[in-house]
Design an enzyme around this catalytic site. Structure first.
Site, PDB file in Angstrom:
ATOM      1  N   GLU A   1       0.845  -1.212   0.000  1.00  0.00           N
ATOM      2  CA  GLU A   1       0.000   0.000   0.000  1.00  0.00           C
ATOM      3  C   GLU A   1       0.872   1.252   0.000  1.00  0.00           C
ATOM      4  O   GLU A   1       0.510   2.265  -0.597  1.00  0.00           O
ATOM      5  CB  GLU A   1      -0.971  -0.006   1.186  1.00  0.00           C
ATOM      6  CG  GLU A   1      -1.933  -1.208   1.249  1.00  0.00           C
ATOM      7  CD  GLU A   1      -2.741  -1.435  -0.026  1.00  0.00           C
ATOM      8  OE1 GLU A   1      -3.030  -0.461  -0.756  1.00  0.00           O
ATOM      9  OE2 GLU A   1      -3.084  -2.608  -0.309  1.00  0.00           O
TER      10      GLU A   1
ATOM     11  N   HIS B   1       1.506   2.078  -3.538  1.00  0.00           N
ATOM     12  CA  HIS B   1       0.348   2.778  -4.120  1.00  0.00           C
ATOM     13  C   HIS B   1       0.342   4.229  -3.642  1.00  0.00           C
ATOM     14  O   HIS B   1       0.090   5.158  -4.413  1.00  0.00           O
ATOM     15  CB  HIS B   1      -0.963   2.128  -3.657  1.00  0.00           C
ATOM     16  CG  HIS B   1      -1.338   0.873  -4.390  1.00  0.00           C
ATOM     17  ND1 HIS B   1      -1.463   0.811  -5.754  1.00  0.00           N
ATOM     18  CD2 HIS B   1      -1.663  -0.375  -3.935  1.00  0.00           C
ATOM     19  CE1 HIS B   1      -1.846  -0.416  -6.101  1.00  0.00           C
ATOM     20  NE2 HIS B   1      -1.969  -1.153  -5.019  1.00  0.00           N
TER      21      HIS B   1
ATOM     22  N   GLU C   1      -0.887  -0.796  -9.866  1.00  0.00           N
ATOM     23  CA  GLU C   1      -0.426  -2.029  -9.221  1.00  0.00           C
ATOM     24  C   GLU C   1       1.067  -2.264  -9.471  1.00  0.00           C
ATOM     25  O   GLU C   1       1.751  -2.883  -8.661  1.00  0.00           O
ATOM     26  CB  GLU C   1      -1.279  -3.207  -9.726  1.00  0.00           C
ATOM     27  CG  GLU C   1      -1.198  -4.471  -8.896  1.00  0.00           C
ATOM     28  CD  GLU C   1      -1.813  -4.372  -7.500  1.00  0.00           C
ATOM     29  OE1 GLU C   1      -2.434  -3.341  -7.172  1.00  0.00           O
ATOM     30  OE2 GLU C   1      -1.634  -5.322  -6.721  1.00  0.00           O
TER      31      GLU C   1
END
Ligand code: CO
Length: 497
Positions: free
Chosen positions: A261, A264, A290
């Site tokens: 995460e 991201h 991704e």
């Protein structure tokens, strides 16, 4: 002047859209249970507003005029307008009746899925999923496609991706990766028992924050919280939210979801602030998003240099569990390859078999070659064939993912695309950043982040995924980068000749 009107309109839409995002983030993190009813209503109201603003006729006229007469626009502005016009035309294709029917079917389908999964009863879900698939076929017709109805659906998540290209990629997965994983299965296995000792929550949390700081996740422009399923969301590049989950008897879960995460989150923090609301201020696609999370999670965060940098810190948090474990042992344990039923728990290689199976199923459903009622049988046969395991029940099989119940058909392939892009980007980064892995070994992750910022984050959606890949790496997406990465890394880890 027209461009200003265009930009203002998109700013308004972004303001509402990101407010929905904030409500949704809160729903997943802090909202009390009883707030769900009104929250859904509030979000639906705001979504309606976004739709109204975006599909407004006057806005359409502005877009068309700008697009027909682009002389006063610079290159970036031209691309923004063309992109928005494309999205506008797409949105205009949906009738109100269709949107309402889809929304109704989705909520029924989702509810039946939850029940079916809990009770291990596929029959409860089948009629609703059948309806959903029929609607998705209709949606493909509404959106239009040249070769394959599935193309129209994939395009919503990964603009430009087509069955014709994905068939080639997944054929490689089937022919090359399946064979290589069989070799790993036949080799001497590595040890990871120490990952499942008791690891107190608060210490795991602190270590996760250390890792995010080392990645240069900006805590003045973001924060981390806990949620049932880790995710990243953003309200603008100066306010990016990541979440993680912590399991006290599984150290792996927090560490790699946190890095994932974080990857991201770095992408979102790196998008250009001046382009707020515009395509040039947005991520390119789910696959490219991704690629950023997987590059950090796997190429960096499951690498030996990374653990040489971080093992001492980790040992300070958990001396009793880990003082006898070397960075090399930890690295081996972080990279155990073994077939499993559940996609989200899979290692970075067998993961792609889970996606391959879903891809084959979605394609067959869209072609009408597979009927929903035969799904479990088809699913279990593929797991036997590609992963060599017998699925024990539908809850751990065909009912495990939320995606289809939400009507997200065409989403799964973006996960694999992300890993394949990540391998290709990382191979290029290693060539262009001098002694990159020595820098990682010293805990210096800034050169890599700066490279990603310049090559990828900073451009927003200015390039398509294919253009970006060519620009950064010199060629279009090529599976051999992933395969080379996998072979290099895992042949050493498992002593395969
Ligand atoms: Co992700």
């Amino acid at each position: 002047m027209k461009y200003k009107a265009y930009k203002d309109r998109l700013t308004t839409i972004a303001d509402i859209g990101y407010s929905i995002g904030l409500l949704s983030w809160d729903q997943e993190t802090y909202m009390p249970e009883k707030g769900a009813g009104f929250r859904a209503q509030q979000m639906a109201t705001l979504s309606g507003l976004v739709h109204e603003h975006f599909t407004d006729k006057d806005f359409g006229k502005i877009l068309k005029k700008l697009n027909e007469n682009p002389k006063k626009l610079n290159e970036k502005q031209k691309r923004n307008v063309a992109q928005t016009l494309k999205d506008y035309k797409k949105q205009k294709k949906y009738s109100r009746e269709f949107v309402e029917l889809l929304s109704k079917t989705t909520s029924e389908c989702f509810q039946s899925w939850q029940k079916a999964r809990k009770e291990n009863n596929f029959k409860l879900y089948a009629p609703h999923l059948t309806k959903m698939i029929e609607l998705k076929r209709k949606e493909a017709d509404i959106l239009g496609y040249k070769k394959h109805p599935y193309d129209a659906l994939i395009d919503q998540y990964e603009p430009g991706a087509r069955v014709a290209d994905l068939d080639v990629l997944f054929k490689d997965v089937r022919e090359q990766l399946v064979v290589f994983v069989k070799k790993i299965a036949a080799a001497k296995q590595n040890e990871d028992k120490f990952m499942y000792l008791h690891y107190p929550k608060d210490k795991q949390w602190d270590f996760g924050i250390d890792l995010l700081k080392q990645m240069h996740f900006d805590f003045e422009a973001g924060r981390q919280d806990i949620s049932a399923h880790p995710f990243t969301t953003s309200f603008n590049p100066k306010d990016v939210r990541v979440t993680t989950r912590i399991s006290e008897d599984n150290l792996k879960s927090m560490i790699w979801s946190c890095i994932h995460e974080g990857g991201h989150g770095l992408y979102e923090q790196g998008l250009p602030e001046s382009e707020y609301g515009l395509p040039s201020g947005e991520a390119i696609s789910l696959g490219i998003h991704e690629s950023q999370s997987r590059l950090w999670e796997n190429m960096v965060g499951r690498g030996l240099p990374y653990w040489k940098a971080n093992m001492k810190t980790l040992q300070k948090y958990f001396p009793a569990n880990l003082n006898n474990i070397s960075a090399e042992q930890f690295y081996k344990a972080a990279n155990i390859v073994a077939p499993s039923f559940i996609r989200t728990e899979a290692d970075e290689l067998t993961y792609h078999f889970h996606i391959l199976i879903r891809y084959e199923i979605e394609k067959a459903l869209m072609e009408g070659k597979l009927e929903v009622k035969n799904l479990p049988e088809y699913w279990n046969a593929r797991y036997k064939e590609y992963l060599g395991i017998k699925v024990p029940n539908n809850t751990q099989g065909v009912l495990q993912d939320i995606h289809w119940s939400h009507g997200s058909i065409g989403y799964f392939p973006t996960y694999s695309l992300g890993s394949f892009y990540a391998a290709q980007f990382y191979a290029t980064a290693k060539k262009e950043i001098k002694s990159l892995e020595n820098k990682i070994e010293n805990g210096n992750l800034l050169p890599l982040l700066e490279w990603l910022r310049e090559k990828i984050h900073h451009h927003g959606k200015y390039y398509s995924a294919e253009e970006l890949c060519k620009k950064v790496t010199g060629e279009k997406l090529n599976f051999s980068y992933f395969m080379d990465y996998a072979k290099g890394k895992y042949s050493a880890l498992y002593n395969i000749k």
